[in-house]
Design a protein around this motif. Structure first.
Motif, PDB file in Angstrom:
ATOM      1  N   ILE A  47       0.838  -1.206   0.000  1.00 48.76           N
ATOM      2  CA  ILE A  47       0.000   0.000   0.000  1.00 48.76           C
ATOM      3  C   ILE A  47       0.865   1.245   0.000  1.00 48.76           C
ATOM      4  O   ILE A  47       0.691   2.135  -0.815  1.00 48.76           O
ATOM      5  CB  ILE A  47      -0.939   0.024   1.223  1.00 48.76           C
ATOM      6  N   THR A  48       1.805   1.306   0.940  1.00 43.37           N
ATOM      7  CA  THR A  48       2.611   2.521   1.046  1.00 43.37           C
ATOM      8  C   THR A  48       3.905   2.271   1.809  1.00 43.37           C
ATOM      9  O   THR A  48       4.022   1.325   2.577  1.00 43.37           O
ATOM     10  CB  THR A  48       1.802   3.640   1.733  1.00 43.37           C
ATOM     11  N   VAL A  49       4.858   3.141   1.538  1.00 44.09           N
ATOM     12  CA  VAL A  49       6.118   3.194   2.268  1.00 44.09           C
ATOM     13  C   VAL A  49       6.313   4.665   2.598  1.00 44.09           C
ATOM     14  O   VAL A  49       6.583   5.464   1.711  1.00 44.09           O
ATOM     15  CB  VAL A  49       7.298   2.696   1.414  1.00 44.09           C
ATOM     16  N   ALA A  50       6.088   5.027   3.854  1.00 43.17           N
ATOM     17  CA  ALA A  50       6.213   6.430   4.240  1.00 43.17           C
ATOM     18  C   ALA A  50       6.304   6.543   5.749  1.00 43.17           C
ATOM     19  O   ALA A  50       5.771   5.697   6.473  1.00 43.17           O
ATOM     20  CB  ALA A  50       5.020   7.234   3.735  1.00 43.17           C
ATOM     21  N   ASP A  51       6.973   7.584   6.217  1.00 42.57           N
ATOM     22  CA  ASP A  51       7.025   7.891   7.638  1.00 42.57           C
ATOM     23  C   ASP A  51       7.423   6.691   8.495  1.00 42.57           C
ATOM     24  O   ASP A  51       6.837   6.440   9.534  1.00 42.57           O
ATOM     25  CB  ASP A  51       5.677   8.435   8.125  1.00 42.57           C
ATOM     26  N   GLY A  52       8.419   5.915   8.028  1.00 43.46           N
ATOM     27  CA  GLY A  52       8.903   4.789   8.823  1.00 43.46           C
ATOM     28  C   GLY A  52       7.932   3.626   8.892  1.00 43.46           C
ATOM     29  O   GLY A  52       7.997   2.806   9.809  1.00 43.46           O
ATOM     30  N   ARG A  53       7.027   3.520   7.934  1.00 44.28           N
ATOM     31  CA  ARG A  53       5.990   2.485   7.964  1.00 44.28           C
ATOM     32  C   ARG A  53       5.838   1.863   6.586  1.00 44.28           C
ATOM     33  O   ARG A  53       5.824   2.560   5.574  1.00 44.28           O
ATOM     34  CB  ARG A  53       4.673   3.119   8.396  1.00 44.28           C
ATOM     35  N   VAL A  54       5.733   0.532   6.560  1.00 43.78           N
ATOM     36  CA  VAL A  54       5.433  -0.197   5.333  1.00 43.78           C
ATOM     37  C   VAL A  54       4.142  -0.956   5.585  1.00 43.78           C
ATOM     38  O   VAL A  54       3.999  -1.626   6.608  1.00 43.78           O
ATOM     39  CB  VAL A  54       6.562  -1.183   4.961  1.00 43.78           C
ATOM     40  N   ALA A  55       3.178  -0.840   4.660  1.00 41.26           N
ATOM     41  CA  ALA A  55       1.883  -1.500   4.844  1.00 41.26           C
ATOM     42  C   ALA A  55       1.491  -2.269   3.590  1.00 41.26           C
ATOM     43  O   ALA A  55       1.792  -1.847   2.472  1.00 41.26           O
ATOM     44  CB  ALA A  55       0.808  -0.475   5.191  1.00 41.26           C
ATOM     45  N   GLY A  84      10.054  -3.858  12.355  1.00 38.90           N
ATOM     46  CA  GLY A  84       9.431  -4.114  13.652  1.00 38.90           C
ATOM     47  C   GLY A  84       8.330  -5.162  13.543  1.00 38.90           C
ATOM     48  O   GLY A  84       8.030  -5.675  12.467  1.00 38.90           O
ATOM     49  N   ALA A  85       7.710  -5.468  14.662  1.00 35.51           N
ATOM     50  CA  ALA A  85       6.659  -6.489  14.727  1.00 35.51           C
ATOM     51  C   ALA A  85       5.485  -6.142  13.818  1.00 35.51           C
ATOM     52  O   ALA A  85       5.149  -4.978  13.618  1.00 35.51           O
ATOM     53  CB  ALA A  85       6.167  -6.643  16.162  1.00 35.51           C
ATOM     54  N   ALA A  86       4.860  -7.181  13.283  1.00 35.12           N
ATOM     55  CA  ALA A  86       3.704  -7.013  12.403  1.00 35.12           C
ATOM     56  C   ALA A  86       2.482  -6.577  13.200  1.00 35.12           C
ATOM     57  O   ALA A  86       2.256  -7.027  14.315  1.00 35.12           O
ATOM     58  CB  ALA A  86       3.402  -8.325  11.683  1.00 35.12           C
ATOM     59  N   LEU A 102      -1.679  -5.295   6.835  1.00 40.04           N
ATOM     60  CA  LEU A 102      -0.556  -5.790   7.621  1.00 40.04           C
ATOM     61  C   LEU A 102       0.529  -4.731   7.535  1.00 40.04           C
ATOM     62  O   LEU A 102       0.977  -4.384   6.437  1.00 40.04           O
ATOM     63  CB  LEU A 102      -0.066  -7.124   7.049  1.00 40.04           C
ATOM     64  N   SER A 103       0.925  -4.168   8.676  1.00 38.18           N
ATOM     65  CA  SER A 103       1.896  -3.077   8.638  1.00 38.18           C
ATOM     66  C   SER A 103       3.082  -3.337   9.553  1.00 38.18           C
ATOM     67  O   SER A 103       3.004  -4.126  10.502  1.00 38.18           O
ATOM     68  CB  SER A 103       1.227  -1.751   9.005  1.00 38.18           C
ATOM     69  N   PHE A 104       4.171  -2.641   9.252  1.00 34.67           N
ATOM     70  CA  PHE A 104       5.437  -2.781   9.975  1.00 34.67           C
ATOM     71  C   PHE A 104       6.076  -1.408  10.117  1.00 34.67           C
ATOM     72  O   PHE A 104       5.925  -0.564   9.235  1.00 34.67           O
ATOM     73  CB  PHE A 104       6.419  -3.665   9.191  1.00 34.67           C
ATOM     74  N   THR A 105       6.835  -1.201  11.183  1.00 38.33           N
ATOM     75  CA  THR A 105       7.656  -0.004  11.300  1.00 38.33           C
ATOM     76  C   THR A 105       9.029  -0.327  10.722  1.00 38.33           C
ATOM     77  O   THR A 105       9.533  -1.442  10.877  1.00 38.33           O
ATOM     78  CB  THR A 105       7.798   0.462  12.760  1.00 38.33           C
ATOM     79  N   VAL A 106       9.598   0.648  10.016  1.00 39.96           N
ATOM     80  CA  VAL A 106      10.920   0.473   9.406  1.00 39.96           C
ATOM     81  C   VAL A 106      11.775   1.688   9.711  1.00 39.96           C
ATOM     82  O   VAL A 106      11.264   2.755  10.045  1.00 39.96           O
ATOM     83  CB  VAL A 106      10.825   0.283   7.870  1.00 39.96           C
ATOM     84  N   THR A 107      13.073   1.509   9.569  1.00 38.36           N
ATOM     85  CA  THR A 107      14.013   2.608   9.728  1.00 38.36           C
ATOM     86  C   THR A 107      14.585   2.932   8.363  1.00 38.36           C
ATOM     87  O   THR A 107      14.942   2.024   7.612  1.00 38.36           O
ATOM     88  CB  THR A 107      15.157   2.206  10.684  1.00 38.36           C
TER      89      THR A 107
END
Length: 135
Positions: A47-55, A84-86, A102-107
Protein backbone atom coordinates in the motif's frame (compact mmCIF):
# COMPACT_ATOMS: atom_id res chain seq x y z
CA UNK A 1 -1.61 -9.09 -11.19
CA UNK A 2 1.80 -9.83 -12.56
CA UNK A 3 3.56 -12.77 -10.99
CA UNK A 4 6.77 -13.53 -12.83
CA UNK A 5 7.92 -16.55 -10.88
CA UNK A 6 6.62 -18.74 -8.12
CA UNK A 7 8.62 -21.58 -6.70
CA UNK A 8 8.74 -23.71 -3.59
CA UNK A 9 12.06 -23.65 -1.69
CA UNK A 10 12.34 -25.92 1.35
CA UNK A 11 8.59 -25.77 1.98
CA UNK A 12 8.33 -22.00 1.38
CA UNK A 13 6.39 -20.57 -1.55
CA UNK A 14 8.51 -17.76 -3.00
CA UNK A 15 6.87 -15.20 -5.30
CA UNK A 16 8.72 -12.42 -7.09
CA UNK A 17 7.47 -9.80 -9.49
CA UNK A 18 9.44 -8.43 -12.40
CA UNK A 19 10.29 -4.87 -13.34
CA UNK A 20 9.45 -3.44 -9.90
CA UNK A 21 9.44 0.16 -8.84
CA UNK A 22 11.79 1.24 -6.07
CA UNK A 23 10.23 1.82 -2.66
CA UNK A 24 10.91 5.40 -1.69
CA UNK A 25 9.60 7.68 1.02
CA UNK A 26 5.96 8.38 0.28
CA UNK A 27 5.85 5.99 -2.69
CA UNK A 28 2.75 3.90 -3.24
CA UNK A 29 3.34 0.49 -4.75
CA UNK A 30 0.43 -1.20 -6.43
CA UNK A 31 1.60 -4.53 -7.82
CA UNK A 32 -0.50 -7.35 -6.39
CA UNK A 33 1.16 -10.73 -6.01
CA UNK A 34 -0.99 -13.84 -5.70
CA UNK A 35 -0.18 -17.47 -4.95
CA UNK A 36 -2.08 -20.63 -4.12
CA UNK A 37 -1.14 -22.45 -0.91
CA UNK A 38 -3.04 -25.72 -0.63
CA UNK A 39 -6.70 -24.58 -0.81
CA UNK A 40 -5.93 -20.96 0.14
CA UNK A 41 -5.48 -18.12 -2.36
CA UNK A 42 -3.13 -15.51 -0.89
CA UNK A 43 -2.95 -11.99 -2.40
CA UNK A 44 -0.69 -9.20 -1.18
CA UNK A 45 -0.50 -5.60 -2.42
CA UNK A 46 1.98 -3.07 -1.02
CA UNK A 47 0.00 0.00 0.00
CA UNK A 48 2.61 2.52 1.05
CA UNK A 49 6.12 3.19 2.27
CA UNK A 50 6.21 6.43 4.24
CA UNK A 51 7.03 7.89 7.64
CA UNK A 52 8.90 4.79 8.82
CA UNK A 53 5.99 2.49 7.96
CA UNK A 54 5.43 -0.20 5.33
CA UNK A 55 1.88 -1.50 4.84
CA UNK A 56 0.35 -4.25 2.73
CA UNK A 57 -3.24 -5.14 1.82
CA UNK A 58 -3.61 -8.89 2.41
CA UNK A 59 -6.49 -11.08 1.22
CA UNK A 60 -6.99 -14.76 2.03
CA UNK A 61 -9.69 -16.82 0.31
CA UNK A 62 -10.66 -20.49 0.58
CA UNK A 63 -13.69 -22.63 -0.06
CA UNK A 64 -12.71 -25.31 2.41
CA UNK A 65 -11.85 -25.04 6.09
CA UNK A 66 -11.45 -21.94 8.20
CA UNK A 67 -8.87 -19.17 7.80
CA UNK A 68 -7.44 -19.11 11.31
CA UNK A 69 -3.95 -17.79 10.43
CA UNK A 70 -2.26 -15.50 12.96
CA UNK A 71 -0.90 -12.96 10.47
CA UNK A 72 0.87 -11.06 13.26
CA UNK A 73 3.45 -13.87 13.09
CA UNK A 74 4.54 -12.38 9.73
CA UNK A 75 7.94 -10.74 9.28
CA UNK A 76 9.32 -8.13 6.91
CA UNK A 77 12.97 -7.95 5.91
CA UNK A 78 14.28 -5.03 3.88
CA UNK A 79 17.62 -4.14 2.37
CA UNK A 80 18.13 -2.09 5.57
CA UNK A 81 17.36 -4.92 8.00
CA UNK A 82 14.41 -6.51 9.76
CA UNK A 83 11.31 -4.38 10.36
CA UNK A 84 9.43 -4.11 13.65
CA UNK A 85 6.66 -6.49 14.73
CA UNK A 86 3.70 -7.01 12.40
CA UNK A 87 0.41 -5.28 13.17
CA UNK A 88 -2.79 -6.77 11.65
CA UNK A 89 -5.82 -4.53 11.16
CA UNK A 90 -8.51 -6.55 9.51
CA UNK A 91 -10.88 -9.48 9.68
CA UNK A 92 -10.53 -11.75 12.72
CA UNK A 93 -9.52 -15.40 12.29
CA UNK A 94 -12.21 -17.72 10.93
CA UNK A 95 -14.44 -18.02 7.90
CA UNK A 96 -13.59 -18.45 4.23
CA UNK A 97 -12.53 -14.88 3.37
CA UNK A 98 -10.23 -12.53 5.28
CA UNK A 99 -8.90 -9.15 4.26
CA UNK A 100 -7.02 -6.41 6.02
CA UNK A 101 -3.87 -4.37 6.41
CA UNK A 102 -0.56 -5.79 7.62
CA UNK A 103 1.90 -3.08 8.64
CA UNK A 104 5.44 -2.78 9.98
CA UNK A 105 7.66 0.00 11.30
CA UNK A 106 10.92 0.47 9.41
CA UNK A 107 14.01 2.61 9.73
CA UNK A 108 15.19 4.60 6.75
CA UNK A 109 13.89 4.25 3.21
CA UNK A 110 14.22 0.64 2.08
CA UNK A 111 14.25 -0.25 -1.64
CA UNK A 112 13.79 -4.03 -1.34
CA UNK A 113 11.19 -5.96 0.66
CA UNK A 114 10.69 -9.60 1.57
CA UNK A 115 7.42 -10.33 3.33
CA UNK A 116 7.13 -13.72 5.07
CA UNK A 117 3.48 -14.37 5.88
CA UNK A 118 3.20 -16.30 9.12
CA UNK A 119 0.48 -18.43 10.60
CA UNK A 120 -0.44 -20.22 7.34
CA UNK A 121 -0.18 -24.01 6.75
CA UNK A 122 3.27 -23.40 5.16
CA UNK A 123 5.47 -20.30 4.93
CA UNK A 124 4.69 -17.93 2.05
CA UNK A 125 7.20 -15.32 0.91
CA UNK A 126 6.63 -12.33 -1.38
CA UNK A 127 9.47 -10.08 -2.65
CA UNK A 128 9.60 -6.66 -4.26
CA UNK A 129 13.20 -6.01 -5.39
CA UNK A 130 14.73 -2.66 -6.32
CA UNK A 131 14.41 -1.13 -9.79
CA UNK A 132 16.36 -3.25 -12.26
CA UNK A 133 16.09 -6.32 -10.01
CA UNK A 134 15.14 -9.86 -10.95
CA UNK A 135 12.46 -10.30 -13.54
Amino acid sequence: RRVVGAQRNAGTVVVQRGNPEPATGGAELSSTQTTQLESIEVSVTPITVADGRVAFQVALDTHTGSLDADLQRSTLTTDLGTAGAAVWSGAAPGGHHREGELSFTVTGTPTEFTLDLGGLPAPVQFSWPAQGGAS
